[in-house]
Design a protein around this motif. Structure first.
Motif, short mmCIF file in Angstrom:
data_model
loop_
_atom_site.label_atom_id
_atom_site.label_comp_id
_atom_site.label_asym_id
_atom_site.label_seq_id
_atom_site.Cartn_x
_atom_site.Cartn_y
_atom_site.Cartn_z
N VAL A 428 0.84 -1.20 0.00
CA VAL A 428 0.00 0.00 0.00
C VAL A 428 0.87 1.25 0.00
CG1 VAL A 428 -1.75 1.32 1.26
CG2 VAL A 428 -1.90 -1.17 1.15
N ILE A 429 1.92 1.26 0.82
CA ILE A 429 2.77 2.45 0.90
C ILE A 429 3.59 2.64 -0.38
CG2 ILE A 429 4.97 3.20 1.98
CD1 ILE A 429 2.55 4.15 3.45
N ARG A 430 4.17 1.56 -0.86
CA ARG A 430 5.09 1.70 -1.97
C ARG A 430 4.38 1.94 -3.30
NH1 ARG A 430 9.38 -2.77 -2.18
NH2 ARG A 430 10.70 -1.37 -1.00
N TYR A 431 3.25 1.24 -3.51
CA TYR A 431 2.60 1.36 -4.82
C TYR A 431 1.26 2.08 -4.76
CZ TYR A 431 6.10 -2.18 -5.81
OH TYR A 431 7.29 -2.84 -5.92
N ILE A 432 0.34 1.56 -3.93
CA ILE A 432 -1.04 2.06 -4.04
C ILE A 432 -1.15 3.54 -3.68
CG2 ILE A 432 -3.42 1.69 -3.28
CD1 ILE A 432 -2.79 -1.22 -3.00
N THR A 433 -0.50 3.95 -2.58
CA THR A 433 -0.63 5.35 -2.16
C THR A 433 -0.09 6.31 -3.22
OG1 THR A 433 -0.46 4.61 0.12
CG2 THR A 433 -0.16 6.97 -0.28
N PRO A 434 1.16 6.15 -3.66
CA PRO A 434 1.63 7.12 -4.67
C PRO A 434 0.82 7.09 -5.96
CG PRO A 434 3.43 5.68 -3.93
CD PRO A 434 2.19 5.18 -3.28
N ILE A 435 0.41 5.90 -6.37
CA ILE A 435 -0.34 5.83 -7.63
C ILE A 435 -1.71 6.49 -7.47
CG2 ILE A 435 -1.47 4.25 -9.26
CD1 ILE A 435 0.91 2.35 -8.83
N ALA A 436 -2.36 6.24 -6.35
CA ALA A 436 -3.69 6.84 -6.15
C ALA A 436 -3.59 8.36 -6.14
CB ALA A 436 -4.32 6.33 -4.85
N ILE A 437 -2.58 8.89 -5.46
CA ILE A 437 -2.45 10.35 -5.38
C ILE A 437 -2.14 10.94 -6.76
CG2 ILE A 437 -1.13 12.25 -4.37
CD1 ILE A 437 -0.72 10.43 -1.89
N MET A 438 -1.22 10.31 -7.47
CA MET A 438 -0.91 10.76 -8.83
C MET A 438 -2.14 10.75 -9.71
SD MET A 438 1.91 11.70 -9.85
CE MET A 438 3.29 11.22 -10.80
N ALA A 439 -2.86 9.63 -9.64
CA ALA A 439 -4.03 9.47 -10.51
C ALA A 439 -5.05 10.57 -10.21
CB ALA A 439 -4.66 8.09 -10.30
N ALA A 440 -5.25 10.88 -8.91
CA ALA A 440 -6.23 11.91 -8.56
C ALA A 440 -5.80 13.25 -9.14
CB ALA A 440 -6.38 11.99 -7.05
N PHE A 441 -4.52 13.58 -9.03
CA PHE A 441 -4.03 14.86 -9.57
C PHE A 441 -4.20 14.91 -11.08
CE2 PHE A 441 -1.13 15.70 -5.82
CZ PHE A 441 -1.83 16.84 -5.44
N LEU A 442 -3.72 13.86 -11.75
CA LEU A 442 -3.77 13.86 -13.21
C LEU A 442 -5.20 13.96 -13.70
CD1 LEU A 442 -1.04 11.21 -14.08
CD2 LEU A 442 -0.87 13.71 -14.05
N ASN A 443 -6.09 13.28 -12.98
CA ASN A 443 -7.48 13.33 -13.38
C ASN A 443 -8.06 14.73 -13.27
OD1 ASN A 443 -10.41 13.15 -13.05
ND2 ASN A 443 -10.05 10.97 -13.32
N VAL A 444 -7.78 15.40 -12.15
CA VAL A 444 -8.32 16.74 -11.99
C VAL A 444 -7.72 17.70 -13.01
CG1 VAL A 444 -8.35 18.73 -10.44
CG2 VAL A 444 -9.01 16.48 -9.61
N LEU A 445 -6.44 17.46 -13.35
CA LEU A 445 -5.82 18.33 -14.35
C LEU A 445 -6.29 17.99 -15.77
CD1 LEU A 445 -2.17 18.40 -12.97
CD2 LEU A 445 -3.86 20.24 -12.95
N GLY A 446 -7.09 16.93 -15.87
CA GLY A 446 -7.63 16.57 -17.17
C GLY A 446 -6.66 15.78 -18.02
N ILE A 447 -5.55 15.33 -17.42
CA ILE A 447 -4.55 14.61 -18.20
C ILE A 447 -4.89 13.12 -18.27
CG2 ILE A 447 -2.06 14.01 -18.32
CD1 ILE A 447 -1.56 16.62 -16.78
N TRP A 448 -5.63 12.67 -17.26
CA TRP A 448 -5.92 11.24 -17.23
C TRP A 448 -7.38 10.97 -16.90
CZ3 TRP A 448 -6.85 7.67 -13.02
CH2 TRP A 448 -6.83 6.32 -13.44
#
Ligand code: TRP
Length: 448
Positions: A428-448
């Motif tokens: 969870v710490i190594r993969y899920i947390t960073p990926i989830a946070i990245m995904a949320a940002f990219l999504n809001v920025l309209g990139i993903w």
């Protein structure tokens, strides 16, 4: 301990203080209004998942850093990653904490104002009727809310300058249980109002069609905010914790208590919103218009309201202590004189940064930055940008800079859990947390 650093008097003292940091306006004021504006039940469900999965794991990660190094954040990052820029994470935490406290203390001031007014009975007086209008008139009264804001900061400074143990620990052990009891009474009243079930459905029945990228980012921000994560506060607190305590047990109690209060808070507010024909999406003023209305329907309502506001004030203060504590412990080391100076200089500067937030509801209400008032923008910047960034970096840091064996030992010491739990946590710490946070940002920025 060898270097004579203060430690928590007892394990329960640490849990109460960490829970005291976690439980505050985040659960009681912020959660209901953000849920009210971003999708109700769907928001709450996503918030719960983020809290239980990412929040708990990150809380453990911050605990590990603090307990392993027994140092405040900047020094802790320096010790674990010498000669690198990772100590910037400690600085980011200090900046975020100052910004949070700047608007947090404004709302703390509102609570003081409401408390003082509740003593005269004027808040539950049925003649007042329109609690929304009452809020607007109170809030645009600059001298009153300004003074209350200042009083809130000064109380915070006075307690923080006294040192970690005497101030925070003693206060938390009485206040938190009392708040809990009065919350239960409030929820019972709320749930028995006419039309209460509509509010319960709004809060607990997820309608996933309401969910967009922004809902997810807000839920993520709310999960970090309400557990006080991403600014290394939990690093600071656990740095005072003895080596023998089980981190997992402490973290579960804190997450459990905090989720419980969030649930109670929604169950207290939303039935009231619907029973009184109010709107769930009115924003930061939500609890200030709903709660007096609910209390006014209760026998001895004005007494209960005063008591509730007083306890909420305490809960808010225990969170505020933690925000100022990180600033003070990072700059003052263990020197009492420097501690006092740091508390005053830091506290008063934070007050000044908060003044435009306070005025956002009065003379500065027309002053918009990127389309919204100052208050909302500071809150957005911290909760939805800085906290997730801090959380992201902590999640990257921990597996990178602390070796696996040490991580495992810190995480599992004193608990009965085995290697499987450690491995799940690490994923969870190594993969899920960073990926989830990245995904949320990219999504809001309209990139993903
Ligand atoms: N968690 C607190 C609340 O919910 C607020 C808070 C205290 C906080 N310290 C924090 C939020 C650090 C983010 C980071 O009221």
């Amino acid at each position: 301990m060898s270097d004579g650093r203060e430690q928590w008097k007892s394990k329960i003292g640490f849990i109460l203080a960490a829970a005291g940091s976690a439980i505050g306006l985040g659960a009681v004021w912020k959660l209901p209004y953000v849920a009210g504006t971003s999708g109700g039940g769907a928001f709450f469900l996503i918030f719960l998942v983020f809290t239980l999965l990412l929040g708990t794991s990150l809380l453990l990660a911050e605990f590990i850093i603090g307990r392993k190094t027994q140092k405040p954040p900047i020094q802790a990052y320096k010790e674990l990653a010498p000669g690198t820029l990772w100590y910037g994470l400690g600085i980011l935490g200090i900046i975020s904490s100052c910004l949070i406290l700047s608007f947090y203390s404004v709302v703390g001031g509102w609570i003081i104002t409401y408390f003082v007014r509740s003593l005269t009975g004027s808040l539950t007086d049925p003649a007042t009727g329109d609690y929304g209008a009452l809020f607007d008139s109170i809030i645009s009264n600059h001298w009153e809310v300004g003074a209350a804001h200042l009083v809130f900061i000064i109380i915070t400074i006075l307690i923080v300058q006294g040192g970690i143990q005497k101030g925070i620990e003693r206060a938390s052990s009485i206040m938190m249980p009392s708040l809990f009891i009065i919350f239960i009474i409030l929820v019972i009243r709320s749930l028995t109002l006419d039309g209460a079930m509509e509010g319960v459905a709004f809060f607990l029945q997820p309608d996933l069609s309401n969910v967009d990228g922004e809902t997810i980012l807000f839920a993520l921000g709310q999960a970090f905010f309400s557990l006080s994560l991403g600014v290394s506060i939990m690093v600071t607190y656990s740095s005072y914790l003895g080596k023998q305590e089980s981190l997992v047990r402490s973290a579960s109690s804190i997450v459990g208590l905090s989720v419980l209060i969030a649930l109670l808070s929604g169950l207290a507010i939303f039935p009231g919103v619907f029973a009184f024909g109010l709107e769930p999406n009115e924003g930061p003023s939500l609890i200030f218009t709903v709660l007096p209305a609910v209390f006014s329907e209760m026998a001895f309502g004005s007494v209960f309201l005063s008591l509730f506001l007083l306890l909420l004030l305490f809960a808010t203060l225990t969170s505020a202590f933690s925000l100022l504590e990180i600033v003070v412990s990072s700059t003052a080391k263990n020197n009492p004189k420097r501690r006092r100076i740091a508390a005053w200089v830091g506290g008063i500067s934070i007050f000044l940064i908060g003044v435009p937030s306070n005025l956002s509801y009065g003379i500065l209400s027309d002053w918009h930055i990127f389309g919204d008032i100052f208050f909302n923008q500071v809150d957005f910047l911290v909760s939805n940008i800085l906290l997730p960034i801090g959380a992201f970096l902590i999640a990257v840091f921990v597996p990178l800079k602390i070796n696996r064996q040490d991580l495992k030992e810190e995480l599992l010491r004193g608990s009965k859990l085995g290697t499987g739990f450690f491995q799940a946590w690490l994923i969870v710490i190594r993969y899920i947390t960073p990926i989830a946070i990245m995904a949320a940002f990219l999504n809001v920025l309209g990139i993903w």
